[in-house]
Scaffold this active site. Structure first.
Site, PDB file in Angstrom:
ATOM      1  N   ASP A  81       0.897  -1.302  -0.026  1.00 41.88           N
ATOM      2  CA  ASP A  81       0.009   0.003   0.110  1.00 41.88           C
ATOM      3  C   ASP A  81       0.814   1.030  -0.013  1.00 41.88           C
ATOM      4  O   ASP A  81       1.555   1.318   0.826  1.00 41.88           O
ATOM      5  CB  ASP A  81      -0.614  -0.068   1.458  1.00 41.88           C
ATOM      6  CG  ASP A  81      -1.951   1.088   1.133  1.00 41.88           C
ATOM      7  OD1 ASP A  81      -2.390   1.309   0.175  1.00 41.88           O
ATOM      8  OD2 ASP A  81      -2.145   1.392   2.509  1.00 41.88           O
ATOM      9  N   HIS A  82       0.716   2.006  -0.989  1.00 44.59           N
ATOM     10  CA  HIS A  82       1.309   3.550  -0.977  1.00 44.59           C
ATOM     11  C   HIS A  82       2.765   3.430  -1.051  1.00 44.59           C
ATOM     12  O   HIS A  82       3.339   3.845  -0.140  1.00 44.59           O
ATOM     13  CB  HIS A  82       1.062   4.405   0.291  1.00 44.59           C
ATOM     14  CG  HIS A  82      -0.595   4.970   0.114  1.00 44.59           C
ATOM     15  ND1 HIS A  82      -0.990   5.663  -0.804  1.00 44.59           N
ATOM     16  CD2 HIS A  82      -1.568   4.526   0.843  1.00 44.59           C
ATOM     17  CE1 HIS A  82      -2.148   5.950  -0.578  1.00 44.59           C
ATOM     18  NE2 HIS A  82      -2.584   5.208   0.231  1.00 44.59           N
ATOM     19  N   ASP A 255      -8.743   0.999   6.351  1.00 44.17           N
ATOM     20  CA  ASP A 255      -7.700   0.937   7.570  1.00 44.17           C
ATOM     21  C   ASP A 255      -8.080   1.599   8.755  1.00 44.17           C
ATOM     22  O   ASP A 255      -8.387   0.824   9.966  1.00 44.17           O
ATOM     23  CB  ASP A 255      -6.177   1.376   6.935  1.00 44.17           C
ATOM     24  CG  ASP A 255      -5.342   1.372   7.933  1.00 44.17           C
ATOM     25  OD1 ASP A 255      -5.560   0.463   8.977  1.00 44.17           O
ATOM     26  OD2 ASP A 255      -4.119   2.019   7.929  1.00 44.17           O
TER      27      ASP A 255
HETATM   28  P1  13P Z   1      -8.770   5.050   5.437  1.00 49.15           P
HETATM   29  O1  13P Z   1      -7.792   5.744   6.299  1.00 49.15           O
HETATM   30  O2  13P Z   1     -10.239   5.815   5.099  1.00 49.15           O
HETATM   31  O3  13P Z   1      -9.035   3.742   6.141  1.00 49.15           O
HETATM   32  O4  13P Z   1      -8.102   4.757   4.121  1.00 49.15           O
HETATM   33  C1  13P Z   1      -7.108   3.825   3.984  1.00 49.15           C
HETATM   34  C2  13P Z   1      -6.445   3.596   2.774  1.00 49.15           C
HETATM   35  O5  13P Z   1      -6.914   4.271   1.861  1.00 49.15           O
HETATM   36  C3  13P Z   1      -4.990   2.661   2.602  1.00 49.15           C
HETATM   37  O6  13P Z   1      -4.535   3.044   1.745  1.00 49.15           O
HETATM   38  O1  G3H Z   2      -3.315   5.140   3.570  1.00 48.17           O
HETATM   39  C1  G3H Z   2      -2.736   4.819   4.499  1.00 48.17           C
HETATM   40  C2  G3H Z   2      -2.737   3.610   5.249  1.00 48.17           C
HETATM   41  O2  G3H Z   2      -4.027   3.837   6.226  1.00 48.17           O
HETATM   42  C3  G3H Z   2      -1.693   2.901   5.999  1.00 48.17           C
HETATM   43  O3  G3H Z   2      -1.286   3.896   7.158  1.00 48.17           O
HETATM   44  O4  G3H Z   2       1.000   4.315   6.590  1.00 48.17           O
HETATM   45  O5  G3H Z   2      -0.178   4.467   8.975  1.00 48.17           O
HETATM   46  O6  G3H Z   2       0.428   2.318   7.990  1.00 48.17           O
HETATM   47  P1  G3H Z   2       0.060   3.938   7.503  1.00 48.17           P
HETATM   48 ZN    ZN Z   3      -4.657   4.895   0.717  1.00 45.62          ZN
END
Ligand code: 13P
Ligand code: G3H
Ligand code: ZN
Length: 316
Positions: A81-82, A255
């Site tokens: 993710d990201h 998340d």
């Molecule tokens: P939320 O903060 O809305 O749960 O989004 C999570 C998200 O986009 C993780 O990439």
């Molecule tokens: O978009 C971000 C996700 O909610 C992950 O959050 O980078 O704090 O693990 P984090």
């Molecule tokens: Zn995200």
């Protein structure tokens, strides 16, 4: 069973969205698998850069491989993710991840294309699928902070050009959501018009909705009643997920809501049991509550009861 994100998207497109849930630890992993088995849903397990460095990136890999054995009926993809470019390459070369997200959305359009294209080339050589992002969500992410006023919705014409030039497999679009628990200060909501225009220009192409936690108000009230301070927290209406899915959204990221479940369970437990210092009783409650939460979410996404259909489609 670990499958590619692409297989899950093919099964879901236009009908329902796959829940993409972030994990950081054992309790979340157990709750997630249990909830998806209880609701018979395929899912995406996603790992952020922060999650990878919370303990050690190999710890999460070990947890997920073990969960795959403990829950042999589960069907899921493993997603970064990201990611930044360096982390994407690390995941691509790990042999473990099904897909990576390269998030160069804070860079100018041409630079975003350049970076995304490099990651796509490296990933596709190894059969790994790439999610990219165009536009900017509001809120806080690992390496970027964007206030609501500066969030930029995805431009549909640019989205088409971006997908064609980068060869990415799915696209995260900014349509009014933001990360975290404070998504809307007024009556803002999702921009389905933008989604519709993107789908028209990119028919059949999987779109991704980040920042999709619902921030349930009863959860917030319980946290605040047990000593928390989350005044004004607000999220996305989950009854809108199915419409988003009809418009090409195949992956919905959640998340924050899971973190709220964790916070509520732990605050309430320790308030009611001030004498307790054992981590297991409260851990057990969390796993069970998290599984319940995941099953409910999957029902909103429409991914519940899809497990057997997907099993046949992936032919395993
Ligand atoms: P939320 O903060 O809305 O749960 O989004 C999570 C998200 O986009 C993780 O990439
Ligand atoms: O978009 C971000 C996700 O909610 C992950 O959050 O980078 O704090 O693990 P984090
Ligand atoms: Zn995200």
């Amino acid at each position: 069973m670990i499958v590619t994100t692409k297989e899950l998207f093919k099964a879901a497109y236009g009908k329902y969205a796959i829940g993409a849930y972030n994990i950081n630890n054992l309790e979340q992993t157990m709750g997630l698998f249990r909830g998806c088995i209880d609701s018979q849903a395929p899912f995406i397990i996603q790992i952020s850069k922060g999650a990878r460095s919370y303990t050690h990136k190999l710890m999460l890999e070990g947890l997920i491989r073990s969960a795959d054995q403990v829950f042999p009926d589960a069907i899921f993809a493993v997603h970064l993710d990201h990611g930044d470019e360096e982390t994407c390459y690390d995941c691509i070369n790990s042999g473990f991840y099904s897909s990576v997200m390269i998030d160069a959305s804070a860079d100018p359009f041409e630079k975003n294309i350049e970076i995304t294209k490099r990651v796509v080339e490296a990933a596709h050589k190894k059969g790994i699928v790439v999610e990219a992002e165009l536009g900017q969500l509001g809120g806080v992410e690992e390496h970027v902070q964007v206030d609501e006023a500066n969030a930029k919705l995805t431009d549909p014409a640019q989205a088409k050009e971006f997908v064609e030039r980068t060869g990415c497999d799915s696209l995260a679009c900014a349509i009014g959501t933001s990360h975290g628990a404070f998504k809307f200060s007024g009556s803002q909501g999702l921009h389905f018009d933008v989604l519709e225009r993107i789908q028209k220009l990119l028919p059949g192409f999987p779109l991704v909705m980040h920042g999709s936690s619902s921030v349930p108000q009863d959860e917030v009230a319980r946290i605040n009643a047990a000593g928390g301070n989350l005044a004004g927290a607000k999220g996305v209406d989950p009854t809108q997920f199915k419409h988003a899915a009809e418009l090409g959204v195949t992956k919905i990221n959640i998340d924050t809501d899971g973190r709220l479940v964790w916070t509520r369970v732990h605050r309430e437990y320790f308030l009611a049991h001030p004498e307790n210092f054992d981590l297991r009783p409260v851990g057990k409650i969390f796993m069970s509550e998290y599984a319940k939460f995941i099953a409910e979410k999957n029902a909103y996404l429409g991914s519940n009861n899809q497990l057997e259909v997907v099993r046949k489609l992936v032919g395993k």
